[in-house]
Motif scaffolding. Structure first.
Motif, PDB file in Angstrom:
ATOM      1  N   TRP A  43     -42.808  35.018  -5.960  1.00 17.83           N
ATOM      2  CA  TRP A  43     -43.204  35.719  -4.739  1.00 17.83           C
ATOM      3  C   TRP A  43     -43.795  37.093  -5.057  1.00 17.83           C
ATOM      4  O   TRP A  43     -44.800  37.493  -4.472  1.00 17.83           O
ATOM      5  CB  TRP A  43     -42.012  35.832  -3.811  1.00 17.83           C
ATOM      6  CG  TRP A  43     -42.271  36.394  -2.458  1.00 17.83           C
ATOM      7  CD1 TRP A  43     -41.563  37.376  -1.838  1.00 17.83           C
ATOM      8  CD2 TRP A  43     -43.281  35.999  -1.508  1.00 17.83           C
ATOM      9  NE1 TRP A  43     -42.049  37.618  -0.577  1.00 17.83           N
ATOM     10  CE2 TRP A  43     -43.115  36.791  -0.338  1.00 17.83           C
ATOM     11  CE3 TRP A  43     -44.299  35.064  -1.529  1.00 17.83           C
ATOM     12  CZ2 TRP A  43     -43.933  36.678   0.780  1.00 17.83           C
ATOM     13  CZ3 TRP A  43     -45.128  34.929  -0.404  1.00 17.83           C
ATOM     14  CH2 TRP A  43     -44.946  35.734   0.724  1.00 17.83           C
ATOM     15  N   TYR A 272     -34.053  29.058   4.674  1.00 16.81           N
ATOM     16  CA  TYR A 272     -35.379  29.663   4.570  1.00 16.81           C
ATOM     17  C   TYR A 272     -36.280  29.322   5.749  1.00 16.81           C
ATOM     18  O   TYR A 272     -37.226  30.048   6.033  1.00 16.81           O
ATOM     19  CB  TYR A 272     -36.069  29.196   3.288  1.00 16.81           C
ATOM     20  CG  TYR A 272     -35.503  29.782   2.025  1.00 16.81           C
ATOM     21  CD1 TYR A 272     -35.927  31.016   1.549  1.00 16.81           C
ATOM     22  CD2 TYR A 272     -34.541  29.088   1.293  1.00 16.81           C
ATOM     23  CE1 TYR A 272     -35.411  31.554   0.386  1.00 16.81           C
ATOM     24  CE2 TYR A 272     -34.015  29.614   0.117  1.00 16.81           C
ATOM     25  CZ  TYR A 272     -34.456  30.848  -0.333  1.00 16.81           C
ATOM     26  OH  TYR A 272     -33.933  31.373  -1.490  1.00 16.81           O
ATOM     27  N   LEU A 368     -41.390  31.670   2.247  1.00 11.72           N
ATOM     28  CA  LEU A 368     -41.188  33.074   1.900  1.00 11.72           C
ATOM     29  C   LEU A 368     -42.062  33.975   2.764  1.00 11.72           C
ATOM     30  O   LEU A 368     -41.659  35.073   3.149  1.00 11.72           O
ATOM     31  CB  LEU A 368     -41.491  33.285   0.419  1.00 11.72           C
ATOM     32  CG  LEU A 368     -40.578  32.515  -0.550  1.00 11.72           C
ATOM     33  CD1 LEU A 368     -41.095  32.634  -1.980  1.00 11.72           C
ATOM     34  CD2 LEU A 368     -39.145  33.005  -0.464  1.00 11.72           C
TER      35      LEU A 368
END
Length: 434
Positions: A43, A272, A368
């Motif tokens: 990320w 998530y 994300l």
């Protein structure tokens, strides 16, 4: 909140005592990619636009027209895979085993504590164990049949990674593999979603790929879509006027999916994010007067998620880097969302196309993105090609309030798939996912 969907009725419908189903949540992510090993490394690299593309070092590429690819940095199988398994399995499976272990640890799951028949494994595969197969063929032609090991019969096989993950973690529920090239990662997650709706408690899903060996690269060259541009920063430019194809890569992502009730019972909340919708399609034969299937596939995925085009905040596009494929995808997106109607991004310019692992990595990146409310940019493209009327995010990440993401994937030969992701909770503070 987790959305309840009315159950379908009629032949082949899934039923439950409550008459509804809930969308599965992703509670664990394992990443092994050219952008780094682990969710955090990946990320950070994506947001920084740090490319994992470099000159191929797994063999000498000097005599090949393609010399650059995305390679997982610093990976040593001995650090992740039991020693006895290493000579029995391919590099692609090593990556899958490592990513699966990381995903289970991220989800705080000890498989030994769960009923073995309630845990399933579904992965995506594209090329299978090409490097292992190449070495065995070398032994055959150089030394004779007695030098070919027994594991040649299984290590190359598309389901090898699924099987090894299942064996290693004692997961004896429904297991399978989807072989749909780049689209396969979404198809595997779509199948995982079905399994959770029909009794599985947990599904390990996603995909990895690793075909950066002479045999694997030659096989990829046959489609004529790999870029031979010598500058790695300009070789893979999806939707750009200078697009010349794509670069290959290795790695991918493995995810842990659970029912919302199961995740909540373990104190994992909504993880998530939520897999809210999925659809797959297949393009008509080349030369047909019928349109490509992608628009219809996207519309079906949105309908499955019970959302409209206006509800989608970002699209993680397939972005093949092949001019005609890019134009077809851009047209499908413009037809569904309107010209420049939704931000579009292609983070895979930092990794290359990972085939069986590519779409799963896109899903991990999109989750994300939803968690942090930031759209990663597409590194490389500078001038949109004529006819590509999309809002391609370039130059730097774009802050935005994100609740819903669409991931699109297209595979060589006509495969295409679309997956809709929802932010865990609309009122949750940024950065609290997982």
């Amino acid at each position: 909140m987790v959305k309840s969907i009315p159950m379908p009725t009629g032949k082949g419908a899934v039923t439950s005592t409550s008459g509804t189903v809930t969308d599965p949540v992703v509670t664990g992510i394992g990443v092994l990619a050219p952008t780094g090993a682990g969710v955090e490394a990946h990320w950070h690299a994506v947001l920084a636009g740090k490319s994992g593309i470099s000159r191929i070092n797994r063999f000498d590429p000097t005599s090949y027209p393609v010399r650059f690819a995305g390679q997982v940095p610093g990976f040593a199988a001995k650090d992740h895979v039991p020693g006895r398994l290493i000579p029995q399995t391919d590099h692609w499976t090593h990556l899958g085993l490592a990513a699966a272990a990381a995903a289970l640890a991220d989800a705080r799951i000890d498989p030994a504590e769960l009923p073995e028949y309630e845990m399933a494994v579904v992965t995506s595969s594209s090329s299978g164990g090409t490097e292992f197969g190449q070495h065995e063929m070398e032994r055959l032609y150089l030394n004779g049949p007695s030098w070919v090991g027994a594991y040649q019969s299984i290590a190359w096989f598309y389901a090898a990674t699924t099987g090894q993950i299942s064996i290693r973690h004692g997961m004896r529920g429904p297991c399978g593999v989807l072989c749909c090239e780049q689209a396969g990662g979404l198809d595997a997650l779509g199948q995982a979603r079905r399994l959770l709706r029909t009794g599985s408690r947990l599904v390990v899903s996603g995909g990895t790929d690793a075909s950066l060996c002479p045999y694997g690269l030659v096989a990829q060259l046959t489609n004529g879509h790999l870029s031979t541009v010598e500058d790695p920063a300009r070789a893979y430019l999806p939707f750009d006027a200078a697009a010349s194809g794509y670069l290959p890569g290795e790695g991918g992502a493995i995810l842990v999916l659970e029912s919302a009730a199961g995740a909540a019972a373990r104190g994992m909340g909504h993880g998530y994010g939520i897999i809210a919708g999925y659809a797959a399609g297949f393009d008509p034969p080349p030369g047909s007067d019928r349109p490509p299937a992608l628009r219809r596939t996207i519309e079906r995925a949105l309908a499955d998620a019970d959302v409209g085009p206006a509800d989608v905040d970002v699209v993680f596009a397939d972005g093949a880097g092949v001019p005609e494929a890019d134009l077809a995808e851009a047209r499908a997106l413009a037809e569904v969302f309107g010209p420049r109607g939704v931000p579009v991004t292609v983070p895979k310019t930092l990794t290359g196309r990972l085939y069986g692992g590519g779409a799963a990595l896109d899903v991990a990146t999109a989750l994300l993105s939803l968690c942090d409310s930031v759209i990663p940019h597409t590194a490389g493209p500078t001038h949109l090609a004529a006819g590509c009327e999309i809002d391609l995010v370039t130059d730097q990440p774009r802050d935005a309030r994100l609740n819903t993401a669409l991931v699109v994937a297209r595979g060589h030969g006509g495969f295409n798939a679309a997956l809709v992701l929802r932010r865990p909770e609309a009122d949750r503070a940024e950065g609290e996912c997982g």
